[in-house]
Structures are given as structure tokens and as C-alpha cells.
Write an enzyme that holds these catalytic residues in place. Structure first.
Site, mmCIF file in Angstrom:
data_model
loop_
_atom_site.group_PDB
_atom_site.id
_atom_site.type_symbol
_atom_site.label_atom_id
_atom_site.label_comp_id
_atom_site.label_asym_id
_atom_site.label_seq_id
_atom_site.Cartn_x
_atom_site.Cartn_y
_atom_site.Cartn_z
ATOM 1 N N ASP A 143 0.768 -1.226 0.076
ATOM 2 C CA ASP A 143 0.075 -0.300 0.126
ATOM 3 C C ASP A 143 0.790 1.250 -0.064
ATOM 4 O OD1 ASP A 143 -1.922 1.917 0.763
ATOM 5 O OD2 ASP A 143 -3.045 0.506 2.075
ATOM 6 N N PHE A 193 -10.065 -0.260 -0.324
ATOM 7 C CA PHE A 193 -9.619 -1.363 0.420
ATOM 8 C C PHE A 193 -10.412 -2.869 -0.037
ATOM 9 C CE2 PHE A 193 -10.147 -4.006 4.525
ATOM 10 C CZ PHE A 193 -8.896 -3.483 5.221
ATOM 11 N N ASP A 200 -7.644 -9.002 5.734
ATOM 12 C CA ASP A 200 -8.829 -8.852 6.880
ATOM 13 C C ASP A 200 -9.328 -7.433 6.866
ATOM 14 O OD1 ASP A 200 -6.419 -7.717 8.002
ATOM 15 O OD2 ASP A 200 -7.453 -7.558 10.021
HETATM 16 P P1 IMP Z 1 1.799 -0.569 3.819
HETATM 17 O O1 IMP Z 1 2.800 -0.662 4.852
HETATM 18 O O2 IMP Z 1 1.116 0.769 3.970
HETATM 19 O O3 IMP Z 1 2.370 -0.841 2.442
HETATM 20 O O4 IMP Z 1 0.540 -1.588 3.943
HETATM 21 C C1 IMP Z 1 0.742 -2.971 4.137
HETATM 22 C C2 IMP Z 1 0.193 -3.955 4.918
HETATM 23 O O5 IMP Z 1 -1.163 -3.097 5.199
HETATM 24 C C3 IMP Z 1 -0.255 -4.923 4.017
HETATM 25 O O6 IMP Z 1 0.612 -6.124 4.336
HETATM 26 C C4 IMP Z 1 -1.802 -5.384 4.758
HETATM 27 O O7 IMP Z 1 -1.498 -6.346 5.921
HETATM 28 C C5 IMP Z 1 -2.297 -4.161 4.963
HETATM 29 N N1 IMP Z 1 -3.294 -3.740 4.169
HETATM 30 C C6 IMP Z 1 -3.058 -2.870 3.078
HETATM 31 N N2 IMP Z 1 -3.950 -2.410 2.194
HETATM 32 C C7 IMP Z 1 -4.767 -3.360 2.671
HETATM 33 C C8 IMP Z 1 -6.176 -3.815 2.274
HETATM 34 O O8 IMP Z 1 -6.793 -3.005 1.246
HETATM 35 N N3 IMP Z 1 -6.916 -4.541 2.971
HETATM 36 C C9 IMP Z 1 -6.606 -5.377 3.856
HETATM 37 N N4 IMP Z 1 -5.269 -5.071 4.391
HETATM 38 C C10 IMP Z 1 -4.175 -3.929 3.759
#
Ligand code: IMP
Ligand code: MG
Length: 221
Positions: A143, A193, A200
Site C-alpha cells: 500500500d 480497501f 482482513d
Molecule cells: P503498507 O505498509 O502501507 O504498504 O501496508 C501494507 C500492509 O497493510 C499489508 O501487508 C496489509 O496487511 C495491510 N493492508 C494494506 N492495504 C490493505 C487492504 O486493502 N486490505 C487489507 N489489508 C491491507
């Protein structure tokens, strides 16, 4: 004193064993209710609509596994699953991976509800020594990129692997803010999302075999 020994006829024994087996197979098993993929679902306070069906997911995962294998044909890489969200992608990726590999796990967390907190915690120690090994960090979704950035830092500074690459099932390209390379991406998705296939919403929905997207009009956080 007379000793009474019970003599068991082997034929009777065989018969009762077969009967037990038959009873076992006839027992009805209650499976968790299956969700019709055409239907939207409600989890906690939010509604999610169908997004990617299992068959399509498997195509993406298989292509990703084969692409990784192209680069590691002569190596035995260590796939490192970033828990918890990666569980389904990790196991399918391994099933589709045609070469030799080893596995390990680490747990990171950055999300609260449907929003990234921006702070990444390491919740569980790495389960294997990966010094001088080729490692592939396996994520469910990238993300903001905060999690993969922390992982990179952690592995390069404390574990001394031979090489580090990243594989993620999904990437929210519009949100991804970092400029380091993501080596293997299954699918780029819009900034919405998603739920299911390991991912989850406040701990629910990980066991859904298909992927759902937050319904239009609902706030992403
Ligand atoms: P980041 O650190 O912002 O890249 O987020 C990564 C983590 O956030 C992922 O490994 C997921 O566990 C969680 N995450 C990010 N987007 C989503 C989503 O759309 N649905 C569920 N979990 C998410
Ligand atoms: Mg994750």
C-alpha cells in the site's frame, strides 16, 4: 484359578474395522458456509463487493511463481512470508513454484481497521537464519510501502542475506510512495480497501477464498 482368554476371530476383527471405516466415511461433515461469489458481504460495519474470483487469483499467483522461478533456477531461495495477511498467497505461491525453496516467517503490522497507521511494528521474530541466503519477502499487498521499507531495513541491517527481493500479490500503485523496486507484483489495483484471500478488515474476512472490494460510496477509512 482359571484364566479366561478372549479369542478374537481375525475375520470378525477385519469386519469390524471395515465397518468403522464405512461409518467414518458416511459421517456428514459440516463445512463452513460457502459464500456465493456473486453476492456482496457485510463484515463488521462495512459492505464489500466481489472483486477477484479464486480461478483468476490462481492464474495471477501461478504467473508470479513462474516469473520468480525464472530468476532462481540455480538457487534455493528462502521465501519469507510476512504474516498474517500473506497466508493464502504464500501457500498458493509455494504450490505453483516449480523449484526447490525454503520458507520462513516474520510478522509485521501497520494497519488499524481500514487505514494504515504509518507506524510499522515487528510483532514476531524471524523464524530462520537467512545469513548469506537469497531471500524473497512475500507480502499480500503493498500500500504505502512502509512495511516493505521497514522489512528491507531490518533484513539488510540485521540479517545479512546474500540478496533481498520483494514479491507481493497486490500493489496499490496510486498510494505507493517509495522509490525502491518491487520485483514481483501479481496485480496492480486501485486505491480501494480489499478483503479476503488472507486480507482482513479488523481481523475478519481472512478465510474468504475470493477477493472483495469495499463497496463504492463507503469511506476507505
Ligand atoms: P503498507 O505498509 O502501507 O504498504 O501496508 C501494507 C500492509 O497493510 C499489508 O501487508 C496489509 O496487511 C495491510 N493492508 C494494506 N492495504 C490493505 C487492504 O486493502 N486490505 C487489507 N489489508 C491491507
Ligand atoms: Mg501484510
Amino acid at each position: 484359578m482359571t484364566l479366561h482368554r478372549k479369542i478374537i476371530n481375525p475375520e470378525i476383527l477385519k469386519h469390524s474395522y471395515i465397518q468403522t471405516l464405512k461409518n467414518f466415511h458416511q459421517k456428514s461433515v459440516t463445512l463452513p458456509p460457502t459464500k456465493n461469489f456473486m453476492e456482496s458481504i457485510k463484515v463488521h460495519d462495512k459492505t464489500f463487493v466481489p472483486y477477484l474470483e479464486d480461478a483468476e487469483i490462481q492464474e495471477i499467483v501461478k504467473a508470479t511463481a513462474l516469473k520468480i522461478h525464472e530468476d532462481y533456477k540455480n538457487e534455493v531461495p528462502v521465501f519469507i512470508g510476512v504474516l498474517n495477511g500473506v497466508i493464502m498467497f504464500f501457500s498458493d505461491l509455494l504450490k505453483h513454484y516449480p523449484g526447490e525453496c525454503e520458507i520462513a516467517f516474520i510478522q509485521m503490522s501497520s494497519y488499524a481497521g481500514t487505514e494504515s497507521t504509518g507506524i510499522v511494528y515487528q510483532k514476531m521474530e524471524l523464524t530462520k537464519d537467512v545469513k548469506d541466503r537469497h531471500i524473497i519477502l512475500v507480502e499480500d499487498i503493498v500500500d504505502t510501502g512502509n512495511t516493505v521499507e521497514s522489512l528491507f531495513k531490518y533484513f539488510n541491517e540485521t540479517q545479512r542475506p546474500k540478496s533481498v527481493k520483494i514479491a507481493s500479490f497486490l500493489l496499490k500503485l496510486e498510494v505507493y510512495k517509495k522509490d525502491f523496486k518491487l520485483d514481483y507484483i501479481g496485480k496492480e489495483i486501485p486505491n480501494k480497501f480489499v478483503l479476503g484471500y488472507g486480507l482482513d478488515y479488523d481481523e475478519l474476512g481472512r478465510n474468504l477464498p475470493n477477493l472483495y472490494q469495499l463497496e463504492e460510496g463507503q469511506i476507505n477509512h
